[in-house]
Design an enzyme around this catalytic site. Structure first.
Site, PDB file in Angstrom:
ATOM      1  N   GLU A 225      37.526  46.828  42.960  1.00  0.00           N
ATOM      2  CA  GLU A 225      37.474  48.009  42.094  1.00  0.00           C
ATOM      3  C   GLU A 225      37.470  49.295  42.911  1.00  0.00           C
ATOM      4  O   GLU A 225      37.940  50.326  42.457  1.00  0.00           O
ATOM      5  CB  GLU A 225      36.202  47.939  41.231  1.00  0.00           C
ATOM      6  CG  GLU A 225      36.488  48.111  39.751  1.00  0.00           C
ATOM      7  CD  GLU A 225      35.268  47.897  38.872  1.00  0.00           C
ATOM      8  OE1 GLU A 225      35.288  46.912  38.132  1.00  0.00           O
ATOM      9  OE2 GLU A 225      34.319  48.685  38.935  1.00  0.00           O
TER      10      GLU A 225
ATOM     11  N   HIS B 204      37.720  21.531  50.869  1.00  0.00           N
ATOM     12  CA  HIS B 204      38.402  20.415  50.217  1.00  0.00           C
ATOM     13  C   HIS B 204      39.264  20.907  49.061  1.00  0.00           C
ATOM     14  O   HIS B 204      39.613  20.143  48.171  1.00  0.00           O
ATOM     15  CB  HIS B 204      37.360  19.397  49.744  1.00  0.00           C
ATOM     16  CG  HIS B 204      36.531  18.888  50.881  1.00  0.00           C
ATOM     17  ND1 HIS B 204      36.869  17.777  51.626  1.00  0.00           N
ATOM     18  CD2 HIS B 204      35.411  19.387  51.457  1.00  0.00           C
ATOM     19  CE1 HIS B 204      35.975  17.605  52.590  1.00  0.00           C
ATOM     20  NE2 HIS B 204      35.083  18.564  52.507  1.00  0.00           N
TER      21      HIS B 204
ATOM     22  N   LYS C 137      38.719  49.485  28.632  1.00  0.00           N
ATOM     23  CA  LYS C 137      37.607  49.754  27.714  1.00  0.00           C
ATOM     24  C   LYS C 137      38.121  50.553  26.521  1.00  0.00           C
ATOM     25  O   LYS C 137      37.777  50.270  25.365  1.00  0.00           O
ATOM     26  CB  LYS C 137      36.515  50.564  28.423  1.00  0.00           C
ATOM     27  CG  LYS C 137      35.649  49.771  29.396  1.00  0.00           C
ATOM     28  CD  LYS C 137      34.474  50.624  29.896  1.00  0.00           C
ATOM     29  CE  LYS C 137      33.612  49.862  30.895  1.00  0.00           C
ATOM     30  NZ  LYS C 137      32.440  50.596  31.357  1.00  0.00           N
TER      31      LYS C 137
HETATM   32  O1  PA5 Z   1      31.460  49.152  38.686  1.00  0.00           O
HETATM   33  C1  PA5 Z   1      31.618  49.667  37.603  1.00  0.00           C
HETATM   34  O2  PA5 Z   1      31.570  50.900  37.433  1.00  0.00           O
HETATM   35  C2  PA5 Z   1      31.884  48.806  36.388  1.00  0.00           C
HETATM   36  O3  PA5 Z   1      32.015  47.470  36.727  1.00  0.00           O
HETATM   37  C3  PA5 Z   1      30.726  48.965  35.404  1.00  0.00           C
HETATM   38  O4  PA5 Z   1      29.533  48.591  36.031  1.00  0.00           O
HETATM   39  C4  PA5 Z   1      30.936  48.093  34.158  1.00  0.00           C
HETATM   40  O5  PA5 Z   1      32.150  48.413  33.570  1.00  0.00           O
HETATM   41  C5  PA5 Z   1      29.799  48.306  33.164  1.00  0.00           C
HETATM   42  O6  PA5 Z   1      29.677  49.662  32.818  1.00  0.00           O
HETATM   43  P1  PA5 Z   1      28.350  50.216  32.163  1.00  0.00           P
HETATM   44  O7  PA5 Z   1      27.246  50.112  33.154  1.00  0.00           O
HETATM   45  O8  PA5 Z   1      28.651  51.640  31.820  1.00  0.00           O
HETATM   46  O9  PA5 Z   1      28.078  49.386  30.940  1.00  0.00           O
END
Ligand code: PA5
Length: 478
Positions: A304, A333, A447
């Protein structure tokens, strides 16, 4: 730093062995001294960028200060965790992505591998669950094994707008109301200090116990704030040790921009050098079941943060490296055949333990069958370490890049070091790639599309955009 003695801390230092990335070991497939020196300036520039911007909330770099600025919050968490342990049978985290992977990782790393199956007197806290999906079967099955009235729910969401987490919250809210339980008694929020739906809900309900996910800390960099610290403390994990380990690694990293002295900077350089040679796949391979979910946590952090399509000054690019989790020895394996003989597109990071929590002796037996008898008298620790060394050897023989992070033993202090090392490595690599490491526009897009598909107000234009997509051609459905 007042955590244990200085000698103990030094004995617990996580070290990086990158011999198997160099041309000395891999010949033409390895990185030469010339290539290392050509990357030195770029690495130093990345180091300066990261350390000059430490702690800046507007750049989402608040995570660098977490080892230093949470003294009060840690005491509060420890007290709350103590109350939870005495009052509840279960502790359930509702969250996803960065709000779930950290709690799962620390629990798996530092607690008994069959924690929930242990009798109550052998566990340090309530049974522990992290619900990081909206698979309806999973929610149904969870409700078969917990009594909501006897469960503490920690709803973790920075935005308070994530459909998965909020859908779970609505289900739990309904169940608690039906059971005649005051929501305030069984629910704790971890969310933004000032904004978001969880803040609104808390205000409406007259104040739900809430922990703050600080402004400058993004989801995937949040394990060392209340997101990860409360669940860990509930399970009896030494959270002061986690933070001390992070501080220890930070002090190593912040000393100077020399990649020879900074394992996070060197790891970033190794990965950048590997990427420039077409290693588009980064395999994270712990030789430890306890570290299986650290690999998952790392995969999110790396994917990410680095998977981006524009540079900091807005020029188009498509960068990143696909992180893959692989478990030693299990995946020897399954995957290692591909790593040794498949395309030259991978770099493997081993997470190797010098000492396991238990050695587990292998008894003598089957004396008439030498093929089996040779194992007797060894330990499972020796076996797994030999297999780790053998895989590294096989990769080197096939001229495949790999390096090892050596962990003296797995405890809160060494786990804290690893977390901070990977966070710093990611920040340095992002700076070297000249991208915004700390945003996630690709996740946000998904989202928004979900909101539109489920009819959320304000997403009508997005719904129209989705409706305008061509429908699936039946010819291609067979
Ligand atoms: O790393 C990130 O920003 C995302 O993976 C968020 O943690 C995830 O989308 C969850 O978002 P939120 O904490 O707003 O519910």
């Amino acid at each position: 730093m007042g955590y244990k003695t200085i000698n103990w801390r030094k004995s617990m230092r996580v070290t990086l062995d990158y011999n198997n990335m160099t041309d000395t070991v891999l010949g033409d497939e390895g990185i030469s001294a010339k290539e290392f020196s050509s990357l030195r300036n770029k690495a130093a520039k990345a180091w300066h960028y990261v350390h000059e911007n430490r702690g800046k909330d507007e750049l989402y770099m608040g995570w660098t200060e977490l080892p230093y600025n949470q003294t009060e919050i840690v005491e509060d968490i420890l007290q709350t965790a103590k109350n939870i342990r005495s009052k509840f049978q279960n502790f359930v985290v509702l969250g996803i992505g960065g709000s779930a992977l950290g709690p799962i990782m620390a629990f798996n790393a530092l607690c008994h591998l069959h924690y929930n199956d242990l009798p109550k007197n052998k566990r340090k806290g309530p049974k522990f669950y992290v619900e990081d999906n909206v698979d309806p079967v999973r929610m149904h099955d969870l409700l078969d094994v917990i009594d909501p009235a006897k469960t503490c729910f920690n709803v973790i969401s920075k935005s308070g707008a994530t459909s998965e987490t909020m859908a779970q919250y609505l289900i739990i809210l309904d169940l608690l109301k039906k059971a005649g339980v005051n929501v305030k008694d069984n629910v704790i929020f971890t969310t933004d200090a000032n904004k978001g739906n969880l803040k609104k809900i808390s205000d409406e309900l007259g104040g739900i116990k809430s922990y703050v996910l600080p402004d400058g800390v993004g989801g995937r960099f949040s394990q060392l704030c209340p997101v990860g610290l409360l669940p860990a403390a509930v399970c009896g994990i030494d959270i002061k040790g986690l933070l001390a380990g992070a501080e220890f690694m930070d002090r190593i990293c912040r000393q100077q921009p020399s990649m020879r002295k900074n394992p996070a900077l060197m790891s970033a350089v190794l990965q950048i050098a590997a990427m420039s040679r077409g290693k588009n796949v980064g395999v994270m391979m712990p030789y430890s079941d306890n570290l299986k979910y650290l690999a998952d946590w790392y995969c999110q952090l790396w994917a990410e943060s680095l998977g981006k399509n524009e540079t900091l000054d807005g020029k188009p690019c498509n960068v990143g490296q696909t992180p893959v989790k692989s478990l030693g020895v299990t995946d020897q394996h399954s995957q290692v055949q591909l790593y040794t003989e498949g395309p030259f597109d991978k770099v493997v990071t081993f997470l190797s333990l010098k000492k396991y929590r238990y050695e587990t002796p292998i008894p003598h037996g089957c004396e008439n069958i030498p093929d089996v008898a040779f194992l007797g008298g060894h330990t499972m620790e020796e076996l797994i370490q030999a297999e780790n060394a053998a895989t590294a050897y096989a990769l080197v023989k096939a001229k495949r890049m790999n390096y090892t992070l050596w962990i003296p033993e797995l405890n809160a202090f060494t786990l804290g070091q690893l977390l901070f090392l990977f966070e710093m490595q990611t920040a340095y690599a992002g700076a070297m790639l000249d991208i915004n490491t700390f945003n996630q526009p690709g996740v946000e897009e998904g989202k928004k599309a979900t909101f539109a598909l489920l009819g959320k107000a304000g997403y009508e234009a997005k719904k129209k955009e989705l409706d305008a997509c061509p429908t699936n051609n039946p010819e291609f459905i067979i």
